[in-house]
Design an enzyme around this catalytic site. Structure first.
Site, PDB file in Angstrom:
ATOM      1  N   HIS A  71       0.847  -1.140  -0.077  1.00 45.45           N
ATOM      2  CA  HIS A  71      -0.132  -0.002  -0.153  1.00 45.45           C
ATOM      3  C   HIS A  71       0.941   1.305  -0.006  1.00 45.45           C
ATOM      4  O   HIS A  71       1.830   1.387   0.589  1.00 45.45           O
ATOM      5  CB  HIS A  71      -0.749   0.141   1.004  1.00 45.45           C
ATOM      6  CG  HIS A  71      -1.830   0.919   1.278  1.00 45.45           C
ATOM      7  ND1 HIS A  71      -3.115   1.129   0.150  1.00 45.45           N
ATOM      8  CD2 HIS A  71      -1.980   2.231   1.992  1.00 45.45           C
ATOM      9  CE1 HIS A  71      -3.590   2.220   0.667  1.00 45.45           C
ATOM     10  NE2 HIS A  71      -3.146   2.888   1.364  1.00 45.45           N
ATOM     11  N   ASP A  91      -7.347  -2.854   3.952  1.00 40.63           N
ATOM     12  CA  ASP A  91      -5.988  -1.913   4.461  1.00 40.63           C
ATOM     13  C   ASP A  91      -6.106  -1.502   5.935  1.00 40.63           C
ATOM     14  O   ASP A  91      -5.724  -0.607   6.149  1.00 40.63           O
ATOM     15  CB  ASP A  91      -6.132  -0.586   3.541  1.00 40.63           C
ATOM     16  CG  ASP A  91      -7.218   0.116   3.859  1.00 40.63           C
ATOM     17  OD1 ASP A  91      -8.265  -0.164   4.656  1.00 40.63           O
ATOM     18  OD2 ASP A  91      -7.146   1.566   3.050  1.00 40.63           O
ATOM     19  N   CYS A  95      18.806   6.150 -40.933  1.00 38.14           N
ATOM     20  CA  CYS A  95      20.241   6.433 -41.111  1.00 38.14           C
ATOM     21  C   CYS A  95      20.874   6.864 -39.943  1.00 38.14           C
ATOM     22  O   CYS A  95      22.142   6.363 -39.990  1.00 38.14           O
ATOM     23  CB  CYS A  95      20.235   7.339 -42.379  1.00 38.14           C
ATOM     24  SG  CYS A  95      19.577   8.897 -42.058  1.00 38.14           S
TER      25      CYS A  95
END
Length: 859
Positions: free
Chosen positions: A106, A142, A663
C-alpha cells in the site's frame, strides 16, 4: 513457499520477479484481461516463465464471489496471496483461503492515510514523509496488522505524479470529504484529489465528483441557483462562472467541472441545464451517404483494396464506456482538428461530452460522418509534365510489406526514358519559363505545392504506410509532415539567395566593382532510398527547386508510390513542364544512367557507402558533375554515462524508430558498466510494451520491414551475432505472421571486433557494449574506431563531459541528452565514409537545444 500473485502493471511484474528471485514457487498469477491485444506486463512475463496465468475480467457478480473463479484459484494450492497492485475487487473467500493469509502493498504510511487517495492525502496535509506499507489483509483490506513500512522525504516540488511514479500506488476507493471546513481546506481537498481519485459528495441522490478548484474573492453570484451539499456550512451556488462553494469561514472557491457516476462530465455552470440540448437531423442525402460508406468497398483501377473498417455508433454510445482512455481522447482531438481545420476542439470537450448526442452543439451542424481515402495513384513515369508508360511498356509490381502481396503495377523506366527526362529538364531550365521566373514567383509555386501536400497528407501517409511499412501515425507526422515543412522552409529561401560584393585594390584612374552571384546549376539528378521515401524526396528536391534548378528523381524501386503522387501534386500546383521528372526503376539502370549523363550537373544520393563510392566515380568520369552523398555505415555510437537521466536514456531508444530503418539509428551503444544491467532491463521492459502489427492500425508501434530481402538480411545478421558469441537478450527472428515483420532485438556482451559491432543492420537491432566507469577516453576511442560518422550521441548530466565528448566524437551530428531529432532549419550530413554535403538548413550553422542539447557539426 507456494504463492499466488494477484495484480497487474510493471510494479506487479517487479514484485513477481523478486519473489521468484527469493526462491518462492509462484503457483498462479491472476491479472487483468488483455487490452487491445496487449497483455499486462505481469501476465506476459509469467506466461513466458511457464507460470499458470488467469485473466478473469471479474471475481464477483451481484455481490457474491463467482464459484468457478474461486475454484480455479483454490486449485493452485497457494499458501500465501501477494497483492502488489490490484485494481479488481478480490472476494474474502480468496483473501482468507491461504494458510498464511494475504499481504498487500500500500502506498502510504498506514494508518495515517488509506485507500487510493493515500498519496493525495500526503500532499493535502503537507506531510514531509511519504512511504509504503506491507500489511496483512483483513475484511477491510487496508486495516490489518502491519508487516513492514518504508518512507522517503517529500520534496517541495513533488506532485501526485512524481509520488506515484516513485511508489506506484494502487488504485482504490474514492475519497469523501467533510464539507464543513474553511475554503482553503476544501480547495486543498479538491485539487489534491484532482483526476485520481476525485473529491466527491452525494447530491440529489447521486455521487458528484468535483474538478478544477480555484480560490476566488468577490465573485458575482447574482442569479445563481442554490445547490444543497450535505454537510456544508451553506448551499453552493451554480453561476455562469461555475459552482461557487462556501467554506465555514465565509470565503469562497469556484469549481469548474462536475462528473457524474456514469462518467459524464459537464461544466459546473450547466448543472441545472444539462440534458436540454438538441439533436442533429441528417438530410436524406447525408443518410444515404453514410449508409453507402458503411458498405462501400472501392477498388482502384490497378490497386489492391485498402480495407476500411467503419464503426457504427448511435447517439447514446459512450466514448469512455466503449473502452476509450485518455490517449484516445488525444487521438480523437487531433483527428478532428486534422479533418476540420476550423474546429477549436479541446480535450476537455470530449471529457465533458462523452456521447455523440452530448457532443453536438445547439446550433445547426453539418456532419461529415465518414471520409474515405480512395487510393488511385498514377503508376506511370512522370516526364515533361505528363504521365507516360516506360519504353516498351515495361512494369513491375510494388509489394505491400504488411502481407507480402502486390499493391499495383508500376512503370519500370529504361535508359531511353532517362535521356528523355534529362532533355526535358534541360530545356525547362535553359529555354522554359522556369529559367526566366523571378525567385519570388518560384517561392509561391513551392508554397502552393506544400499546401497541396498538406491537403492530401492523409492519402500520402496511407500510401507511404502501405508501400514502405511505416506506421501510419509516424508516416503522417514525420514522413509527410516534415516533407511539408521542408518545402515551406525552402520556399522562403527563394528570394534570399544572394552573393556578396568584394572590395578590391583599384588601378587608378579606373574604379571597379567586384561581386559574386549564386546561380542555379541546371539539371539535378536525385536518387533516394526506401526508408523515408517522401521525406528524402523533400529534403533534396525542395532545395534544388528553391535555387532554380530542375530535377530528375529516381525513387527507390521498392517504394515508388508517394513519389508518383508527389508528381501529380506538382502538376496541380502549376509547375512548368520538365521542372520535375519522376522515374521509378532500378538503380543499376536508371541510377547509373543519371550518374553517367553528360547533361546532369549535380547528383544527390542517399544510400549505402559502396553504392555511393560507385556513383562518385561515375560522376567524375562522365563530366565531373558535383555530388552530395548521405551514406550509411555503422555511425559513431551513443554513449550512456552513469550520471545520465535514465528516463531519457531509455526513452530515446532511437534504434527502434521507424523499425530501425533509419540512417542515424542508434544501433551501437556504449553503456557505463555500473549501470549497464539496469539499463538493459529497462530497455527490455520498454521493448516488450511495443505492439507489432498492421501499420495502418493507429495503435501499432512497430510495423513490417520494408522488403523481403532486407528482412532476410536482418535474420542473417542476428544469426551471425549469436555465432560470434554475443548474448541475444530478446528478439532476433521473424514474427510468425504474414508479411515482413521482425522482432525488436537486443544484443549484449558485444565485443568491438565482432561483425555486428562494425556493420550496420539498418533494422531494429540494438548492440550494447560496456565501458569502464569513468573512462571517457576509452569510450571516445572505441566510438571513433570506425570509418563512418553520420550521427552520434551522449547522455550525461555533466555539461562539461557533454561538451568534451560531443567535440571529440567524429560525427556530422552529435546529440546530447536526446536523439533522432531533426529540423528543416538544421543542416544534416556525415563525416568520413558517411558522405559529404549537407541536406536541410543553411550550411555551416550550429544548432543547440536546452536543456537537452543537440549539436549539428558544420561541414
Amino acid at each position: 513457499m507456494k504463492i499466488a500473485v494477484i495484480g497487474q502493471s510493471v510494479f506487479g511484474l517487479e514484485v513477481f520477479k523478486e519473489l521468484r528471485k527469493e526462491g518462492h514457487q509462484i503457483v498462479g498469477v491472476f491479472t487483468i484481461p488483455d487490452k487491445d491485444g496487449k497483455a499486462d506486463p505481469l501476465g506476459e512475463k509469467a506466461e513466458k516463465d511457464g507460470v499458470p496465468v488467469f485473466k478473469f475480467p471479474r471475481w464477483r457478480l451481484k455481490g457474491g464471489a463467482i464459484p468457478e473463479v474461486v475454484e480455479a484459484y483454490k486449485a493452485t494450492g497457494a499458501e500465501l496471496n501477494v497483492l502488489p497492485f490490484c485494481s479488481q475487487f478480490i472476494p474474502m473467500e480468496v483473501i482468507d483461503h491461504p494458510a498464511r493469509g494475504s499481504i498487500i502493498y500500500h502506498p502510504s504510511l498506514l494508518p495515517r492515510h488509506r485507500g487510493a487517495s493515500a498519496i493525495n492525502w500526503t500532499l493535502i496535509h503537507g506531510d514531509r514523509k511519504c512511504g509504503f506499507t506491507v500489511f496483512w489483509a483483513d475484511d477491510g483490506l487496508d486495516t490489518g496488522p502491519i508487516l513492514l513500512q518504508r518512507e522517503c522525504d517529500v520534496e517541495p516540488d513533488d506532485t501526485v505524479n512524481t509520488l506515484y511514479n516513485r511508489f506506484l500506488f494502487p488504485e482504490g476507493v474514492k475519497g469523501t470529504i467533510d464539507w464543513n471546513q474553511p475554503s482553503q481546506a476544501l480547495h486543498n481537498w479538491i485539487r489534491g484529489n484532482d483526476k485520481v481519485p476525485g473529491a466527491w459528495a452525494e447530491i440529489d441522490g447521486q455521487k458528484i465528483t468535483f474538478y478544477g478548484s480555484t480560490l476566488v474573492d468577490n465573485i458575482a453570484t447574482a442569479g445563481g441557483q442554490s445547490l444543497e451539499i450535505p454537510g456544508a456550512s451553506r448551499p453552493g451556488l451554480v453561476t455562469k462562472a461555475g459552482l461557487v462553494l462556501f467554506g465555514n469561514d465565509g470565503k469562497t472557491l469556484l469549481v469548474k467541472n462536475l462528473q457524474f457516476e456514469d462518467g459524464k462530465m459537464i461544466a459546473a455552470a450547466q448543472y441545472f441545464s444539462r440534458g436540454t440540448g438538441t439533436s442533429v437531423e441528417l438530410t436524406e442525402n447525408e443518410k444515404a451517404f453514410a449508409d453507402q460508406m458503411r458498405v462501400s468497398k472501392e477498388r482502384g483501377m490497378k490497386c489492391r483494396v485498402l480495407s476500411v473498417v467503419v464503426f457504427t455508433i448511435d447517439d447514446s454510445t459512450d466514448f469512455f464506456k466503449s473502452g476509450a482512455a485518455s490517449m484516445d481522447v488525444v487521438r480523437l482531438v487531433e483527428e478532428v482538428k486534422l479533418r476540420a481545420s476550423g474546429c477549436q476542439l479541446q480535450n476537455e470537450d470530449v471529457y465533458m461530452n462523452p456521447t455523440f448526442q452530448d457532443f453536438v452543439p445547439d446550433e445547426e451542424l453539418v456532419v461529415d460522418y465518414v471520409r474515405i481515402v480512395r487510393l488511385k495513384p498514377d503508376t506511370q513515369l512522370f516526364v515533361n509534365g505528363e504521365f507516360v508508360d516506360a519504353e516498351g511498356g515495361k512494369t513491375y509490381k510494388t509489394i505491400n510489406p504488411t502481407d507480402g502481396m502486390p499493391i499495383c503495377d508500376v512503370s519500370l523506366a529504361q535508359v531511353r526514358d532517362v535521356d528523355i527526362a534529362v532533355a526535358a529538364a534541360k530545356d525547362a531550365f535553359e529555354e522554359g519559363e522556369w529559367g526566366k521566373m523571378n525567385p519570388r514567383d518560384r517561392g509561391r509555386l513551392i508554397y502552393k505545392l506544400a499546401d497541396l501536400m498538406e491537403e492530401h497528407q492523409e492519402e500520402l501517409a496511407t500510401i507511404e504506410s502501405m508501400d514502405s511499412g511505416a506506421v501510419y501515425t509516424l508516416a503522417l507526422k514525420t514522413h509527410v509532415g516534415m516533407s511539408i515543412q521542408t518545402f515551406r522552409y525552402f520556399a522562403g529561401w527563394c528570394d534570399k539567395i544572394q552573393g556578396s560584393t568584394i572590395p578590391i585594390n583599384q588601378a587608378r584612374p579606373n574604379r571597379n566593382l567586384t561581386f559574386t552571384r549564386k546561380e542555379p546549376i541546371g539539371v539535378c539528378a536525385i536518387v533516394i532510398p526506401w526508408n523515408y521515401p517522401l521525406m528524402m524526396l523533400a529534403w533534396k528536391t525542395a532545395a534544388c527547386l528553391a535555387a532554380g534548378n530542375t530535377v530528375v528523381l529516381k525513387p527507390a524501386q521498392v517504394t515508388p508510390l508517394t513519389a508518383v503522387k508527389f508528381a501529380e501534386l506538382s502538376a496541380r500546383a502549376g509547375f512548368p513542364k520538365g521542372v520535375i521528372n519522376i522515374l521509378p526503376g532500378s538503380g543499376a539502370l536508371v541510377g547509373q544512367r543519371l550518374a553517367d549523363h553528360p547533361d546532369v550537373r549535380k547528383l544527390g544520393f542517399t544510400g549505402s557507402t559502396p553504392v555511393g563510392k560507385h556513383i562518385m566515380k561515375s560522376c567524375a568520369v562522365s563530366n565531373v558533375k558535383k555530388v552530395s552523398l548521405e551514406l550509411g555505415g555503422k555511425s559513431s555510437a551513443r554513449s550512456i554515462f552513469s550520471d545520465c537521466d535514465m528516463e531519457k536514456a531509455v526513452g530515446e531508444c532511437a534504434v527502434f524508430f521507424n523499425k530501425g530503418e533509419n540512417c542515424i539509428a542508434a544501433g551501437r551503444l556504449f553503456v557505463e558498466e555500473n549501470i549497464h544491467d539496469h539499463y538493459v532491463q529497462r530497455v527490455v521492459d520498454e521493448v516488450k510494451k511495443m505492439k507489432i502489427g498492421d501499420p495502418l492500425d493507429r495503435s501499432t508501434d512497430h510495423g513490417p520491414q520494408n522488403h523481403k530481402a532486407h528482412l532476410d538480411k536482418l535474420v542473417e545478421f542476428c544469426q551471425t551475432g549469436v555465432q560470434e558469441g554475443a548474448t541475444l537478450v530478446c528478439g532476433g527472428k521473424q514474427v510468425a505472421r504474414p508479411g515482413f515483420f521482425f522482432e525488436p532485438t537486443i544484443f549484449t556482451d558485444v565485443q568491438d571486433h565482432m561483425f555486428i559491432a562494425k556493420e550496420e543492420s539498418f533494422g531494429p537491432i540494438m548492440i550494447l557494449s560496456k565501458f569502464k566507469s569513468g573512462d571517457v577516453e576509452e569510450v571516445l576511442r572505441r566510438a571513433n574506431a570506425t570509418e563512418y560518422g553520420l550521427a552520434s550521441g551522449v547522455f550525461t548530466r555533466d555539461i562539461g563531459k557533454a561538451l568534451l565528448v560531443s567535440e571529440k566524437l567524429n560525427a556530422g551530428t552529435v546529440f546530447v541528452n536526446t536523439y533522432n531529432k531533426t529540423d528543416v532549419a538544421a543542416p544534416f550530413g556525415g563525416f568520413k565514409q558517411s558522405g559529404f554535403g549537407k541536406d536541410l538548413g543553411k550550411r555551416r550553422c550550429l544548432w543547440v537545444e536546452f536543456p537537452s542539447h543537440r549539436f549539428s557539426r558544420p561541414g
